[in-house]
Design an enzyme around this catalytic site. Structure first.
Site, PDB file in Angstrom:
ATOM      1  N   HIS A 265      25.403 -30.818  32.592  1.00  0.00           N
ATOM      2  CA  HIS A 265      24.591 -31.027  33.767  1.00  0.00           C
ATOM      3  C   HIS A 265      23.667 -32.152  33.814  1.00  0.00           C
ATOM      4  O   HIS A 265      23.996 -33.051  34.587  1.00  0.00           O
ATOM      5  CB  HIS A 265      24.125 -29.805  34.425  1.00  0.00           C
ATOM      6  CG  HIS A 265      23.268 -30.031  35.632  1.00  0.00           C
ATOM      7  ND1 HIS A 265      23.916 -29.402  36.761  1.00  0.00           N
ATOM      8  CD2 HIS A 265      22.048 -30.604  35.784  1.00  0.00           C
ATOM      9  CE1 HIS A 265      22.854 -29.908  37.700  1.00  0.00           C
ATOM     10  NE2 HIS A 265      21.951 -30.536  37.203  1.00  0.00           N
ATOM     11  N   GLU A 266      22.938 -32.168  32.681  1.00  0.00           N
ATOM     12  CA  GLU A 266      21.790 -33.553  32.661  1.00  0.00           C
ATOM     13  C   GLU A 266      22.796 -34.701  32.442  1.00  0.00           C
ATOM     14  O   GLU A 266      22.422 -35.651  32.816  1.00  0.00           O
ATOM     15  CB  GLU A 266      20.742 -33.120  31.710  1.00  0.00           C
ATOM     16  CG  GLU A 266      19.975 -31.969  32.010  1.00  0.00           C
ATOM     17  CD  GLU A 266      19.429 -31.736  33.313  1.00  0.00           C
ATOM     18  OE1 GLU A 266      19.291 -32.646  34.171  1.00  0.00           O
ATOM     19  OE2 GLU A 266      19.355 -30.475  34.061  1.00  0.00           O
ATOM     20  N   HIS A 269      23.754 -36.423  35.572  1.00  0.00           N
ATOM     21  CA  HIS A 269      22.863 -37.348  36.031  1.00  0.00           C
ATOM     22  C   HIS A 269      22.434 -38.275  35.138  1.00  0.00           C
ATOM     23  O   HIS A 269      22.536 -39.364  35.652  1.00  0.00           O
ATOM     24  CB  HIS A 269      21.367 -36.410  35.866  1.00  0.00           C
ATOM     25  CG  HIS A 269      21.383 -35.168  36.833  1.00  0.00           C
ATOM     26  ND1 HIS A 269      21.357 -35.282  38.491  1.00  0.00           N
ATOM     27  CD2 HIS A 269      20.720 -34.052  36.759  1.00  0.00           C
ATOM     28  CE1 HIS A 269      21.263 -34.148  38.989  1.00  0.00           C
ATOM     29  NE2 HIS A 269      20.837 -33.384  37.898  1.00  0.00           N
ATOM     30  N   GLU A 295      22.921 -34.693  42.332  1.00  0.00           N
ATOM     31  CA  GLU A 295      23.448 -33.424  41.909  1.00  0.00           C
ATOM     32  C   GLU A 295      25.051 -33.245  42.241  1.00  0.00           C
ATOM     33  O   GLU A 295      25.682 -32.554  41.406  1.00  0.00           O
ATOM     34  CB  GLU A 295      22.950 -32.201  42.823  1.00  0.00           C
ATOM     35  CG  GLU A 295      21.358 -31.692  42.484  1.00  0.00           C
ATOM     36  CD  GLU A 295      20.904 -31.764  41.142  1.00  0.00           C
ATOM     37  OE1 GLU A 295      21.983 -31.205  40.260  1.00  0.00           O
ATOM     38  OE2 GLU A 295      19.774 -31.986  40.787  1.00  0.00           O
TER      39      GLU A 295
HETATM   40 ZN    ZN Z   1      20.430 -31.169  38.352  1.00  0.00          ZN
END
Ligand code: ZN
Length: 500
Positions: A265-266, A269, A295
């Site tokens: 997830h990170e 980003h 996101e």
């Molecule tokens: Zn996030």
């Protein structure tokens, strides 16, 4: 003033501001990662001084004059300079409406509040955090009123997180999700439950960290510029420019999937930020444009790619190599089913793709009521628990796994949560568009993210904040938000997984 000189001054101004942001970001990152527990006051002190200087530079007469001049000469500016002026003016107009002492006091408050939240969460002690959270909501309400007295305060913050977003759009979007998600969750619940025992056991931190670093490389992150640290709540931050990006994770010894999917997830980003055009460094164009688009990238990597069949097939041998005992007797198919198991749970960041948006809806409802004054911060834990019963049918045992689980409110991020749900929906739309030209399944089977990254770089990342979120969507998708695309994706996945 000459336009040429003014453009040079504009770049110099952003250069200075990025330096202050770099220093403040690093102090805050240190507080979250390595700083000893008793140093919050010391950091808040420095943070207060730096933020005061940044405030003065941003709102000073020289800056206002420069930007007004450039704004009046818009026609002579290039696309990039025009957008820089637009973004800076927006920021300045907001800051100039906030009294300096309040602005600085708020900055100090959120530094202190984050460390209070951290301790309160560990001890499941909402009462310790309550006075800070009350102040944070008060400030956010007041700042919204200073900035846009005629606008609904919650709409103001939604729009700050995602330009163009308001309650009306969110209400309609969440209603559309709820209509199809609730029966889908029920249908999955009626089927025989998927087992997730291969994810549970004893997973020491060292191999988990090795898996995290391996994953970052596989995703295509530049390991010389993207760092990994450990925090209570995983996050990503850009320091100074996209040339220095930090992501964090949290290792749970009893569950191998938490850190793994947090890192993906990170990492999503970080891919987005670090994919910015290098020419944007030290300007406001550097890094992702809005929280929803951000996101959409992180959740796309975490779920749509990270929990996909071809990727799990590629990933599983690595997990089995690092955890030979724990994975004994399991095949990639078990791992695939386990990481996609649909079941209402307590923690948002651990939620499966299907129930995830309900966690967001709960937070959205609470934020609305808090901003409208219909709910007080003191009543928050009880209301939180009752919404978890109503939406997810589960009992919250304590505030640590309830209202204290997320860090967002502790640093003043009000109106942020809807970005996750909207990001999910955009992600599914990006996939539909991407698969017209990219065979992502065969790429992932080989662990090759490059064709996917290349598509994202070309359509989303490289533009940084040059375009508005709406323009990004229009350019990449040729159309607006469509929740049904995401719902179709989820239904199809559940059909296969649960034999619906
Ligand atoms: Zn996030």
């Amino acid at each position: 003033m000459e336009v040429n000189q003014a453009v040079k001054d504009l770049l110099a101004l952003q250069d200075r501001l990025s330096a202050y942001n770099h220093a403040m970001g690093l102090i805050s990152y240190d507080g979250d990662t390595a700083a000893p527990r008793g140093t919050a006051e010391n950091r808040a002190h420095t943070q207060g001084i730096l933020s005061e200087i940044a405030y003065e530079i941003t709102t000073g007469e020289d800056t206002a004059e420069l930007l007004d001049f450039l704004d009046a000469h818009k026609a002579e500016l290039g696309q990039r300079e025009k957008r820089m002026v637009e973004l800076l003016l927006k920021q300045i107009r907001f800051m100039r409406k906030i009294p300096k002492d309040e602005y600085v006091a708020y900055d100090k408050l959120v530094v202190a509040s984050q460390s209070v939240w951290h301790k309160a969460k560990l001890e499941s002690d909402f009462a310790a955090f309550q006075p800070y959270l009350e102040k944070i909501f008060e400030y956010n309400l007041r700042f919204a009123r200073y900035a846009e007295p005629d606008m609904d305060p919650y709409d103001f913050w939604l729009n700050e997180n995602e330009p163009g977003l308001n309650r009306k759009t969110c209400d309609a979007f969440f209603a559309a999700l709820r209509k199809r998600l609730v029966p889908l969750i029920r249908a999955c619940g009626e089927k025989e439950q998927v087992k997730d025992d291969c994810l549970k056991g004893d997973f020491p931190e060292a191999p988990q960290r090795e898996l995290a670093l391996w994953m970052m490389e596989v995703m295509g992150l530049d390991m010389d510029r993207v760092g990994l640290a450990t925090t209570e709540h995983p996050f990503t931050t850009m320091l100074g420019s996209h040339l220095d990006e930090r992501i964090t994770t949290h290792y749970y010894r009893e569950d191998v999937s938490y850190s793994l999917f947090s890192v993906i997830h990170e990492g999503g980003h970080a891919l987005y930020d670090t994919g910015s055009d290098p020419a944007f460094c030290y300007t406001v164009l550097d890094g992702g444009v809005s929280m929803c688009i951000h996101e959409s990238q992180s959740r796309f990597y975490e779920n749509i790619l990270g929990r996909s069949k071809p990727f799990i097939r590629f990933l599983f041998p690595k997990v089995a190599q690092l955890f030979p005992q724990q994975m004994k007797g399991y095949a990639w198919q078990d791992f695939y089913r386990a990481v996609n198991r649909v079941q209402p749970t307590l923690i948002r960041t651990e939620a499966d793709e299907v129930t995830y948006c309900l966690h967001i809806m709960i937070r959205y409802e609470l934020e609305k009521q808090l901003m409208d004054g219909e709910l007080s911060v003191g009543e928050l834990p009880e209301k939180w628990n009752s919404l978890y019963r109503e939406y997810l049918g589960i009992q919250v045992p304590d505030d640590r796994r309830g209202v204290l689980q997320d860090s967002h409110w502790s640093f003043g991020a009000i109106g942020y949560f809807p970005s996750y749900a909207l990001g999910n929906a955009y992600g599914a739309q990006f996939l539909r568009e991407m698969e017209k030209t990219v065979d992502w399944r065969s790429a992932l089977e080989k662990g090759d993210f490059e064709p996917i990254n290349a598509w994202n770089r070309e359509h989303i990342w490289s533009f940084g904040s040059l375009y508005t979120p709406q323009q990004v969507l229009q350019n990449a998708l040729g159309g607006p938000l469509d929740p049904n695309c995401y719902l179709d994706y989820l239904e199809e996945k559940c059909k296969e997984l649960y034999g619906l």
